[in-house]
Design a protein around this motif. Structure first.
Motif, PDB file in Angstrom:
ATOM      1  N   GLY A  21      40.909  40.664  22.267  1.00 63.10           N
ATOM      2  CA  GLY A  21      40.569  39.545  23.140  1.00 63.10           C
ATOM      3  C   GLY A  21      41.065  39.767  24.559  1.00 63.10           C
ATOM      4  N   PHE A  22      42.305  40.239  24.709  1.00 63.79           N
ATOM      5  CA  PHE A  22      42.825  40.545  26.044  1.00 63.79           C
ATOM      6  C   PHE A  22      41.952  41.590  26.732  1.00 63.79           C
ATOM      7  N   ALA A  23      41.568  42.622  26.009  1.00 64.89           N
ATOM      8  CA  ALA A  23      40.733  43.675  26.587  1.00 64.89           C
ATOM      9  C   ALA A  23      39.356  43.141  26.978  1.00 64.89           C
ATOM     10  N   ALA A  24      38.761  42.316  26.122  1.00 67.80           N
ATOM     11  CA  ALA A  24      37.447  41.742  26.430  1.00 67.80           C
ATOM     12  C   ALA A  24      37.539  40.804  27.629  1.00 67.80           C
ATOM     13  N   GLY A  25      38.591  39.999  27.686  1.00 69.93           N
ATOM     14  CA  GLY A  25      38.775  39.104  28.828  1.00 69.93           C
ATOM     15  C   GLY A  25      38.970  39.867  30.122  1.00 69.93           C
ATOM     16  N   CYS A  26      39.700  40.961  30.058  1.00 71.40           N
ATOM     17  CA  CYS A  26      39.908  41.809  31.236  1.00 71.40           C
ATOM     18  C   CYS A  26      38.585  42.424  31.691  1.00 71.40           C
ATOM     19  N   GLY A  27      37.808  42.920  30.751  1.00 69.83           N
ATOM     20  CA  GLY A  27      36.506  43.490  31.089  1.00 69.83           C
ATOM     21  C   GLY A  27      35.589  42.456  31.723  1.00 69.83           C
ATOM     22  N   PHE A  28      35.564  41.253  31.154  1.00 69.36           N
ATOM     23  CA  PHE A  28      34.743  40.190  31.724  1.00 69.36           C
ATOM     24  C   PHE A  28      35.229  39.821  33.111  1.00 69.36           C
ATOM     25  N   LEU A  29      36.539  39.738  33.294  1.00 72.58           N
ATOM     26  CA  LEU A  29      37.111  39.383  34.585  1.00 72.58           C
ATOM     27  C   LEU A  29      36.667  40.365  35.663  1.00 72.58           C
ATOM     28  N   GLY A  58      37.423  44.738  53.593  1.00 80.57           N
ATOM     29  CA  GLY A  58      38.731  44.074  53.628  1.00 80.57           C
ATOM     30  C   GLY A  58      38.650  42.641  53.139  1.00 80.57           C
ATOM     31  N   ASP A  59      37.610  41.919  53.589  1.00 84.36           N
ATOM     32  CA  ASP A  59      37.413  40.544  53.119  1.00 84.36           C
ATOM     33  C   ASP A  59      37.180  40.505  51.609  1.00 84.36           C
ATOM     34  N   ALA A  60      36.368  41.419  51.114  1.00 77.58           N
ATOM     35  CA  ALA A  60      36.075  41.461  49.674  1.00 77.58           C
ATOM     36  C   ALA A  60      37.338  41.783  48.877  1.00 77.58           C
ATOM     37  N   LEU A  61      38.163  42.693  49.379  1.00 78.48           N
ATOM     38  CA  LEU A  61      39.409  43.045  48.703  1.00 78.48           C
ATOM     39  C   LEU A  61      40.374  41.859  48.685  1.00 78.48           C
ATOM     40  N   MET A  62      40.370  41.071  49.756  1.00 81.32           N
ATOM     41  CA  MET A  62      41.240  39.893  49.807  1.00 81.32           C
ATOM     42  C   MET A  62      40.810  38.844  48.780  1.00 81.32           C
ATOM     43  N   LEU A  64      39.246  39.939  45.781  1.00 81.76           N
ATOM     44  CA  LEU A  64      39.419  40.623  44.500  1.00 81.76           C
ATOM     45  C   LEU A  64      40.849  40.512  43.978  1.00 81.76           C
ATOM     46  N   LEU A  65      41.820  40.761  44.816  1.00 81.19           N
ATOM     47  CA  LEU A  65      43.212  40.813  44.366  1.00 81.19           C
ATOM     48  C   LEU A  65      43.703  39.502  43.747  1.00 81.19           C
ATOM     49  N   PRO A  66      43.554  38.356  44.412  1.00 81.30           N
ATOM     50  CA  PRO A  66      44.051  37.129  43.774  1.00 81.30           C
ATOM     51  C   PRO A  66      43.295  36.762  42.498  1.00 81.30           C
ATOM     52  N   ARG A  67      41.990  37.023  42.456  1.00 83.55           N
ATOM     53  CA  ARG A  67      41.220  36.695  41.254  1.00 83.55           C
ATOM     54  C   ARG A  67      41.679  37.539  40.068  1.00 83.55           C
TER      55      ARG A  67
END
Length: 169
Positions: A21-29, A58-62, A64-67
């Motif tokens: 489940g953790f792996a599937a959630g990570c993949g979905f994320l 840079g905007d896209a990375l900002m 990506l990281l918090p999500r």
């Protein structure tokens, strides 16, 4: 499917369910964040900056990281909780329907609360995320206990909880 691969991917109990489940959630994320949110942010930023790719990335990375950082209390936790109850259903087939329903309702309720606009704003989201993270951790710890009692092992660390003892690739 080859027997070795089937054995590796088979859910034998709650611990396998939580980890899968953790792996599937990570993949979905990563798929959701990269395929939808980062892509949209990149397009908006490129359009707004008239083609400045470095600023757009840079905007896209900002975004990506918090999500991704808060993903462990979101999709990973919800999928891990569901996986725990699926694993319980595997070892307790008489109660399978009830166990799967409990896991589905728990994860769905947390996800629904997270996606809603709860009264209390950010503080409520922190509480909801904390509840999801703590429940996922509780499922992982309990799954380790069930695994230890089911296979007659001690709860001490004896290696990886992902790869079974004696597994050779």
């Amino acid at each position: 499917m080859p027997a070795r691969l089937r054995t590796l991917l088979q859910v034998r109990g709650p611990l396998d369910g939580v980890l899968m489940g953790f792996a599937a959630g990570c993949g979905f994320l990563f798929a959701e964040t990269g395929g939808q949110y980062v892509h949209q942010a990149l397009q908006r930023s490129v359009t707004a900056s008239q083609g400045n790719l470095s600023g757009a990335f840079g905007d896209a990375l900002m975004l990506l990281l918090p999500r991704v950082m808060n993903g462990w209390v979101g999709h990973m936790a919800w999928a891990g909780i569901t996986g725990y109850f699926i694993g319980l259903a595997v070892i307790r087939p008489r109660s399978a329907g009830k166990l799967v329903a409990i896991g589905w309702v728990a994860a769905s309720a947390l996800h629904g609360l997270w996606d809603s606009s709860p009264p209390g704003g950010e503080a409520a989201l922190v509480l909801i995320g904390g509840a999801g993270g703590l429940l996922a951790i509780a499922c992982l710890v309990k799954a380790r206990q069930v695994e230890a009692s089911q296979f007659g092992r001690s709860m001490g660390t004896f290696g990886s909880i992902v790869v079974p003892p004696g597994f050779t690739p």
